[in-house]
Structure formats: structure tokens, C-alpha cells
Design an enzyme around this catalytic site. Structure first.
Site, mmCIF file in Angstrom:
data_model
loop_
_atom_site.group_PDB
_atom_site.id
_atom_site.type_symbol
_atom_site.label_atom_id
_atom_site.label_comp_id
_atom_site.label_asym_id
_atom_site.label_seq_id
_atom_site.Cartn_x
_atom_site.Cartn_y
_atom_site.Cartn_z
ATOM 1 N N CYS A 72 0.837 -1.189 0.000
ATOM 2 C CA CYS A 72 0.000 0.000 0.000
ATOM 3 C C CYS A 72 0.883 1.254 0.000
ATOM 4 O O CYS A 72 1.799 1.368 0.806
ATOM 5 C CB CYS A 72 -0.952 0.086 1.181
ATOM 6 S SG CYS A 72 -2.148 -1.234 1.229
ATOM 7 N N ASN A 101 -2.392 2.102 5.599
ATOM 8 C CA ASN A 101 -1.506 0.998 5.250
ATOM 9 C C ASN A 101 -1.302 0.205 6.525
ATOM 10 O O ASN A 101 -0.870 0.756 7.531
ATOM 11 C CB ASN A 101 -0.179 1.577 4.743
ATOM 12 C CG ASN A 101 0.870 0.513 4.492
ATOM 13 O OD1 ASN A 101 0.546 -0.657 4.328
ATOM 14 N ND2 ASN A 101 2.122 0.928 4.471
ATOM 15 N N GLY A 102 -1.646 -1.081 6.519
ATOM 16 C CA GLY A 102 -1.497 -1.901 7.721
ATOM 17 C C GLY A 102 -2.739 -2.744 7.943
ATOM 18 O O GLY A 102 -3.534 -2.947 7.023
ATOM 19 N N TRP A 126 -2.586 -2.780 -1.816
ATOM 20 C CA TRP A 126 -2.300 -4.217 -1.889
ATOM 21 C C TRP A 126 -3.278 -4.842 -0.915
ATOM 22 O O TRP A 126 -3.213 -4.601 0.286
ATOM 23 C CB TRP A 126 -0.858 -4.484 -1.455
ATOM 24 C CG TRP A 126 -0.414 -5.897 -1.639
ATOM 25 C CD1 TRP A 126 0.097 -6.470 -2.766
ATOM 26 C CD2 TRP A 126 -0.407 -6.937 -0.646
ATOM 27 N NE1 TRP A 126 0.411 -7.784 -2.546
ATOM 28 C CE2 TRP A 126 0.113 -8.096 -1.257
ATOM 29 C CE3 TRP A 126 -0.789 -7.008 0.690
ATOM 30 C CZ2 TRP A 126 0.259 -9.308 -0.577
ATOM 31 C CZ3 TRP A 126 -0.652 -8.204 1.360
ATOM 32 C CH2 TRP A 126 -0.133 -9.342 0.737
ATOM 33 N N LYS A 134 12.760 -16.146 -8.139
ATOM 34 C CA LYS A 134 12.684 -15.104 -9.183
ATOM 35 C C LYS A 134 11.721 -15.545 -10.287
ATOM 36 O O LYS A 134 10.886 -14.791 -10.744
ATOM 37 C CB LYS A 134 14.057 -14.829 -9.825
ATOM 38 C CG LYS A 134 15.061 -14.048 -9.034
ATOM 39 C CD LYS A 134 14.754 -12.592 -8.853
ATOM 40 C CE LYS A 134 13.889 -12.269 -7.702
ATOM 41 N NZ LYS A 134 14.266 -12.366 -6.360
ATOM 42 N N GLU A 174 8.053 -15.581 -9.071
ATOM 43 C CA GLU A 174 7.520 -14.242 -8.827
ATOM 44 C C GLU A 174 7.074 -13.540 -10.104
ATOM 45 O O GLU A 174 6.016 -12.934 -10.131
ATOM 46 C CB GLU A 174 8.600 -13.353 -8.175
ATOM 47 C CG GLU A 174 8.805 -13.593 -6.716
ATOM 48 C CD GLU A 174 9.906 -12.700 -6.155
ATOM 49 O OE1 GLU A 174 9.692 -12.110 -5.096
ATOM 50 O OE2 GLU A 174 10.996 -12.598 -6.763
ATOM 51 N N GLU A 222 16.899 -18.934 -4.677
ATOM 52 C CA GLU A 222 16.662 -17.575 -5.155
ATOM 53 C C GLU A 222 16.292 -17.577 -6.644
ATOM 54 O O GLU A 222 15.388 -16.855 -7.071
ATOM 55 C CB GLU A 222 17.911 -16.715 -4.881
ATOM 56 C CG GLU A 222 17.881 -15.304 -5.408
ATOM 57 C CD GLU A 222 16.712 -14.445 -4.921
ATOM 58 O OE1 GLU A 222 15.989 -14.864 -4.019
ATOM 59 O OE2 GLU A 222 16.507 -13.365 -5.498
ATOM 60 N N ARG A 238 4.429 -0.818 -4.387
ATOM 61 C CA ARG A 238 4.016 -1.287 -3.066
ATOM 62 C C ARG A 238 2.662 -1.990 -3.105
ATOM 63 O O ARG A 238 2.236 -2.585 -2.114
ATOM 64 C CB ARG A 238 3.933 -0.105 -2.088
ATOM 65 C CG ARG A 238 5.253 0.575 -1.864
ATOM 66 C CD ARG A 238 5.059 1.757 -0.960
ATOM 67 N NE ARG A 238 4.751 1.333 0.394
ATOM 68 C CZ ARG A 238 5.631 1.189 1.352
ATOM 69 N NH1 ARG A 238 6.879 1.421 1.109
ATOM 70 N NH2 ARG A 238 5.266 0.805 2.551
ATOM 71 N N LYS A 265 6.203 -4.982 -3.024
ATOM 72 C CA LYS A 265 7.636 -4.841 -2.765
ATOM 73 C C LYS A 265 7.943 -4.895 -1.275
ATOM 74 O O LYS A 265 8.919 -5.484 -0.849
ATOM 75 C CB LYS A 265 8.099 -3.495 -3.343
ATOM 76 C CG LYS A 265 9.557 -3.189 -3.157
ATOM 77 C CD LYS A 265 10.376 -3.992 -4.119
ATOM 78 C CE LYS A 265 11.858 -3.811 -3.931
ATOM 79 N NZ LYS A 265 12.591 -4.977 -4.425
ATOM 80 N N HIS A 289 15.491 -37.660 -3.167
ATOM 81 C CA HIS A 289 14.558 -38.008 -2.100
ATOM 82 C C HIS A 289 13.156 -37.467 -2.368
ATOM 83 O O HIS A 289 12.410 -37.200 -1.434
ATOM 84 C CB HIS A 289 15.083 -37.491 -0.758
ATOM 85 C CG HIS A 289 16.405 -38.095 -0.385
ATOM 86 N ND1 HIS A 289 16.556 -39.412 -0.042
ATOM 87 C CD2 HIS A 289 17.653 -37.569 -0.366
ATOM 88 C CE1 HIS A 289 17.830 -39.669 0.198
ATOM 89 N NE2 HIS A 289 18.521 -38.555 -0.002
HETATM 90 C C1 G6P Z 1 8.523 -9.133 -0.459
HETATM 91 C C2 G6P Z 1 9.236 -8.795 -1.744
HETATM 92 C C3 G6P Z 1 10.517 -9.608 -1.856
HETATM 93 C C4 G6P Z 1 11.391 -9.381 -0.633
HETATM 94 C C5 G6P Z 1 10.633 -9.671 0.671
HETATM 95 C C6 G6P Z 1 11.414 -9.220 1.884
HETATM 96 O O1 G6P Z 1 8.050 -10.427 -0.504
HETATM 97 O O2 G6P Z 1 8.404 -9.053 -2.852
HETATM 98 O O3 G6P Z 1 11.227 -9.205 -3.006
HETATM 99 O O4 G6P Z 1 12.513 -10.194 -0.705
HETATM 100 O O5 G6P Z 1 9.391 -8.958 0.673
HETATM 101 O O6 G6P Z 1 11.556 -7.838 1.823
HETATM 102 P P1 G6P Z 1 12.674 -7.006 2.567
HETATM 103 O O7 G6P Z 1 12.384 -5.584 2.201
HETATM 104 O O8 G6P Z 1 12.487 -7.252 4.032
HETATM 105 O O9 G6P Z 1 13.981 -7.484 2.095
#
Ligand code: G6P
Length: 611
Positions: free
Chosen positions: A2, A100-101, A74, A486, A489, A482, A27, A606, A505
Site C-alpha cells: 500500500c 496501510n497496515g 495491496w 525469481k 515471482e 533464489e 508497493r 515490494k 529423495h
Molecule cells: C517481499 C518482496 C521480496 C522481498 C521480501 C522481503 O516479498 O516481494 O522481493 O525479498 O518482501 O523484503 P525485505 O524488504 O524485508 O527485504
């Protein structure tokens, strides 16, 4: 999670708000809306979708006044539709509010208000809050500011809110608990935002509200107090350091691509001034705490998402250098576990945004237990940066793309610097070797980026795949996680990362000729991973190899061979900074080929400021 913008001054508020919301869209982008005061009435426009949808509403033209609030959402409570979009107004249209929250006790407040005959238009916790403000305002006959204050005393949960009131125009009231909120100071105008990037081209002078603080803002004044008392709090105004081009795409098609290409510079910035001529690491933000860190009986690293993968790499590094166990926990789990954390513990919290609610909650839990807390954070002045006892900034520059790239590699860089500093103090000389290789990584990445065309060609063959498997051993296991994250996502292809040997396994049952398997191969455990590749190959799986080893055997087994030729001699602990880059490009190209929204993938945000 948000985005919030508020404006009060002499310019057309809707222009400033829309411009700011566009910068905050990363956001959240489920719905958007804004309220201004027009002809002594609160006037609200909102829509499902993005800021461009908001901008093209016919009613937007009618927002001509110079004070208002706006929001990009969001969704947490209630589906992303127009009724649930912010701002929310009370039934009498006296108040308009953006939030936001999460208001945790909204059910009980809603039931109470319902029993008083108040009807709700949305499913949101935010509407409950604005209706409650209106109810108390009429019942207690308090002024605007004191009404909001009285209501917030009853509210449980997290919030960054901005409220406007029809009966006291030319004034905004803002409050914060758990979700970020800052105030920007201009000349005859003031701004509110959940993130500095929203107001960067309007003012550079800002201060953050702290938890429990409430502010009253007019175009020439601001006053901050605490929800629990009336004493004025004097805030320190800071200058925002980053520049506009850092938060604009420039010639790149997407922020994610720009940020992938920014990695050499981001790493240089992360290292700059931190390694002296004798190869000694200096980290000012933890200088006074190094003894205490070394004396820690147990070390925890906590984070979410991509930062959690960097945390995994950090645990390998620290264990390697310190010969001490280092436990990595998802932040959301940490707060409910780890009874062993105490005043002899160290908690390292890793976060790009410095605002992730779960990570923040883990920090609070560690502080309750009197553990030392250390933040590895990118956003300067963010909540985690402020709440931790000591810390190391990543200096990666603003990261806008939802899928994290340069934040990941700089987090690993910081962890290497940190591990080295501790090793220095423990007189472990071998660690200095890491620094030599670390300093080379910007150049090495520049070369790896030249493989983008090759990776694009490979991506063409797999953009229709439904599943992907990523395998790595040792330091490459978190890299595999990771890489899989990616891809998930931004391309919505199901992908899993596994330790290569663990594949037999379970995941091996999934392998057939439709299954692309990305294998990350370095010198470490080379023979073993070769066997793992053979296991995939004999079941028809397609092998995409990313490697720092020049091997004919490996090449022959691979359907696609991405050789990082300049990284052959790099120490194992440094390789994640390099091997993660082709994985970012692979995910990027596949998502582009699939026509996905790269910088705003569905359902994601984000910065996740709810637990
Ligand atoms: C969200 C984002 C990710 C990020 C994660 C942790 O899920 O989409 O890209 O890695 O939050 O965020 P931070 O700001 O704590 O690294």
C-alpha cells in the site's frame, strides 16, 4: 504494501498525489483512489486497478483543490474491487482516510458500530476505522485531531494513516504504528508519504514518524505528539540522499532489468570506503559492538523472501569463518520460536526495505529478550534500521522492481564484509582472500551481463514450461532457491530450489522430458553434482547449466551451458554474487516472453508491512 500520499499547499493536489502514487505503485497495485475537498465537500474518486486507471476516470478532472490524500492498495481485507479501494469515507462524508497496515480488532469495533446502526459499504478494516472516528467525533464532540487520537488509543494493529475532515479543512492528521509514514516539508506546502520516493521531486526535507506518534499538518505548520500524551515531540528533519534518476527507468524497459544491470555499481557502492589499503574491513555502524558480537553465544539471522536466501548464504559464511553455529529463521517463524534467545544472543535482521513487518516483529522479540540486534538494511532511516542496536547499510540505491535483484547481491556483499571483519578480529588471515575476489565482482558481473543474449535464446525454449527445478550444492543451494523464487515471482511458472543431492529423495519423481532443470555448478562438490545431473539426464530432464567450471563432461551432459568464463578462479564463498545474475536474467527473459508484468507481478508487493 500500500502506498500513501498526502498533500496540503497551493498546487493542484490531485497532480501531486497521482505523480506520487505512480512512484509507489510497486508497493501495491490492486486498486487506487484519492480524495480532495471540493466546494466544502469531501470528493473521492477510486477504481480497481492501477494509477493509470485512476487517472483516466472522468471525475479526476473535478479534483482541482490544493489539499488531499491518495492511496494505491495491496489487498489484505476484502477483494480488490472499487468498494474496498481507499480512501474510505464515513457514512456522513465528514472524514476520508487512507491506511496501510491491518486493524486487528476491527471485528469487535465493527460489531459495536453495527449495533449503533452504522452501515458499511466495504469489507475492509479501514472503513471500520473511519466509521469509528466519525462515531467518536459526533459522540464525544472532540476536535478532529483529538478524535483521531482518542480512536487510536482503542485500536490494535498496525497502521500508517492520513485523515482529512470536512469540518476542519486545510489540515491533515497522520499517525503511525508499525507501517512507515514520513512527512515532507516544503515552502508553503507539506507532504505525507509512505516512502520518500513519492515526494522526491517536490522536497528533499523529510522526517519519519515513529510508532505511536500522531501529527497535525497544515500547509505552513506541523505538530507531532504521541497518542498517549500531549507533549510536543521535536523531530529531526533529514535530507533525502538519493536522486531522481535512481528511481526512474531511464533507457531500460523495466526497473528489474535496470537493477540487474546496476549490480556492478551497487556492489562498488556497498564496498566503497569499507576496505582499507591493508585489506582491513571497517564498518562504522557496528564498530562499537564488535566485541559484543564476537562474544555472542548464539547467532540468529532472520529475514523474509529474497533476503532470507541471502541470510542462508550468510550462515554458511559466518559458520565457515567463525566456526560457530548460525541459525537462519524465517522472520514470521522466529517470533514464535527460539526460546534460547537471550542477552548473549545476536540477531541479524536482513531487509531491503527495512519495513517488512515480520522481520520487524522478529527484531522486537529479540530486543524483548535483551539480545543484540544488527540490521543489514538498504533503505536509510527505515524502521528496522532505526530499531536495531547497530547495523550495516547496503547502499544498493533504491530498488523499485518487486523482484529483488541488486538487493540480494549487495546483501551477500555486506555479509562477506561482516564475516571478514569478525575474522580479522579473530586473526583469521585466510578471510582476506575473500576481499580480493569480492573487489573483483563488479567487473566479473559486467562480463556475465554480456551473456544476456545467450540466456534470452535459451529462455525462448522454456517460456511455455509449467515447472522448473533449480539445483545447487553448498553455497549454490540458496542461489538455487533464489533462482526459483525469481522465476515464480515474475513468470508465474512453478519452480522449486533443492540441494542437488536431495533431489533423489522426492523431486526426482517429477522429472520427465517436460522438466527443465537448472543446475548451478562450481568447483565445490563438482563430481557429486555431475552424478546428480546424470540422474536427471537419464530420466529425460532438460539440463540448463550455469557454471564457473570449464568441463567437457559437464558441457556434454548439458542441453544448455552457460559458462561464467571469467569466474573460474573465484573463491566458493563469493560465487553466489555471480551465479545469481544469470538466474535473474533467465527469469526476466522468460517473464518478458510470456508477456508478464515484470515490475508489478500479480498479488505481490515490494514491501510487505503486514504480518
Ligand atoms: C517481499 C518482496 C521480496 C522481498 C521480501 C522481503 O516479498 O516481494 O522481493 O525479498 O518482501 O523484503 P525485505 O524488504 O524485508 O527485504
Amino acid at each position: 504494501m500500500c502506498g500513501i500520499v498526502g498533500y496540503i499547499g497551493n498546487q493542484k493536489a490531485s497532480n501531486i498525489i497521482i505523480k506520487g502514487l505512480k512512484r509507489l505503485e510497486y508497493r501495491g497495485y490492486d486498486s487506487a483512489g484519492l480524495s480532495t475537498m471540493e466546494n466544502n465537500q469531501i470528493f473521492t474518486s477510486k477504481c480497481k486497478g492501477k494509477i493509470t486507471d485512476l487517472e483516466s476516470l472522468p471525475s479526476i478532472e473535478e479534483h482541482i483543490n490544493s489539499f488531499g490524500i491518495g492511496h494505491t492498495r495491496w489487498a489484505t481485507h476484502g477483494e480488490p474491487n472499487i468498494d474496498n479501494a481507499h480512501p474510505h469515507n464515513d457514512s456522513d462524508n465528514i472524514f476520508s482516510l487512507i491506511h496501510n497496515g491491518i486493524i486487528e480488532n476491527h471485528y469487535s469495533i465493527k460489531e459495536y458500530l453495527f449495533s449503533k446502526g452504522i452501515k458499511f459499504k466495504s469489507d475492509t478494516d479501514t472503513e471500520v476505522l473511519v466509521q469509528f472516528i466519525s462515531y467518536i467525533y459526533k459522540k464525544e464532540k472532540l476536535d478532529f485531531y483529538n478524535t483521531v487520537k482518542a480512536v487510536l488509543k482503542e485500536v490494535k494493529g498496525t497502521y500508517g494513516i492520513v485523515v482529512m475532515c470536512k469540518n476542519e479543512p486545510e489540515k491533515l492528521v497522520a499517525a503511525k504504528n508499525g507501517s512507515p509514514l514520513l512527512i515532507g516539508i516544503g515552502k508553503d506546502e507539506n507532504f505525507l508519504a509512505s516512502d520518500a520516493s513519492a515526494i522526491l521531486d517536490e522536497t528533499r526535507n523529510i522526517f519519519y514518524l515513529d510508532d505511536g506518534e500522531i501529527a497535525e499538518i497544515t500547509k505552513n505548520t506541523y505538530k507531532v505528539t504521541h497518542i498517549e500524551h500531549n507533549q510536543e515531540i521535536i523531530k529531526d528533519i533529514k535530507e533525502i540522499e538519493f536522486s531522481l534518476d535512481q528511481i526512474e527507468k531511464g533507457n531500460f524497459k523495466h526497473f528489474m532489468l535496470k537493477e540487474i544491470y546496476e549490480q556492478p555499481k551497487a556492489i562498488e557502492d556497498a564496498i566503497r570506503g569499507r576496505i582499507d589499503l591493508d585489506n582491513n574491513v571497517k564498518l562504522g555502524g557496528i564498530a562499537d559492538y564488535v566485541d559484543r558480537i564476537l562474544e555472542s553465544e548464539n547467532i540468529f539471522i532472520t529475514a523474509c523472501g529474497t533476503s532470507w536466501h541471502a541470510a542462508q548464504i550468510g550462515s554458511y559464511l559466518l559458520e565457515d569463518i567463525l566456526k560457530k553455529p548460525v541459525k537462519v529463521e524465517y522472520a514470521s517463524e522466529f517470533r514464535y520460536r527460539n526460546k534460547s534467545i537471550n542477552e548473549k544472543s545476536l540477531l541479524i535482521a536482513i531487509s531491503q526495505s527495512g519495513e517488512t513487518a515480520d522481520t520487524l516483529a522478529a527484531v522486537s522479540k529479540a530486543k524483548e529478550k535483551n539480545a543484540l540486534t544488527l540490521g543489514i538494511v538498504n533503505v536509510v532511516g527505515s524502521t528496522i534500521a532505526r530499531e536495531t542496536d547497530c547495523g550495516i547499510y547496503m547502499h544498493a540505491g533504491p530498488e523499485i522492481g518487486v523482484a529483488s535483484t541488486k538487493a540480494f547481491t549487495t546483501q551477500v556483499v555486506i555479509l562477506i564484509l561482516f564475516a571478514n571483519l569478525l575474522a580479522q578480529r579473530n586473526k583469521i588471515e585466510k578471510s582476506k582472500l575473500y576481499l580480493k575476489d569480492l573487489k573483483d565482482t563488479p567487473y566479473l558481473i559486467k562480463d556475465i551481463l554480456k551473456l544476456s543474449d545467450q540466456i534470452f535464446e535459451i529462455s525462448k525454449e522454456y517460456s511455455d514450461a509449467s515447472n522448473f527445478l533449480y539445483l545447487g550444492r553448498g553455497y549454490q543451494f540458496p542461489v538455487a532457491l533464489e533462482g526459483a523464487l525469481k522465476l515464480k515471482e515474475i513468470s508465474y511458472i512453478h519452480a522449486e530450489g533443492y540441494p542437488a543431492a536431495e533431489m533423489k529423495h522426492g523431486p526426482i519423481a517429477l522429472i520427465d522430458k517436460m522438466m527443465p532443470v537448472v543446475v548451478i555448478v562450481t568447483k565445490n562438490g563438482f563430481d557429486k553434482i555431475l552424478s546428480n545431473i546424470q540422474e536427471v539426464k537419464s530420466r529425460g530432464g532438460k539440463i540448463i547449466t550455469i557454471t564457473t567450471v570449464d568441463s567437457k563432461a559437464l558441457k556434454d551432459l548439458s542441453d544448455h551451458y552457460i559458462f561464467l568464463s571469467n569466474s573460474v578462479n573465484v573463491l566458493n564463498a563469493i560465487t553466489p554474487i555471480l551465479t545469481s545474475v544469470p538466474l535473474q536474467l533467465l527469469a526476466y527473459h522468460i517473464a518478458v516472453l510470456k508477456g508478464c508484468n515484470i515490475d508489478q507481478p500479480r498479488n505481490l508487493a515490494k514491501s510487505v508491512t503486514v504480518e
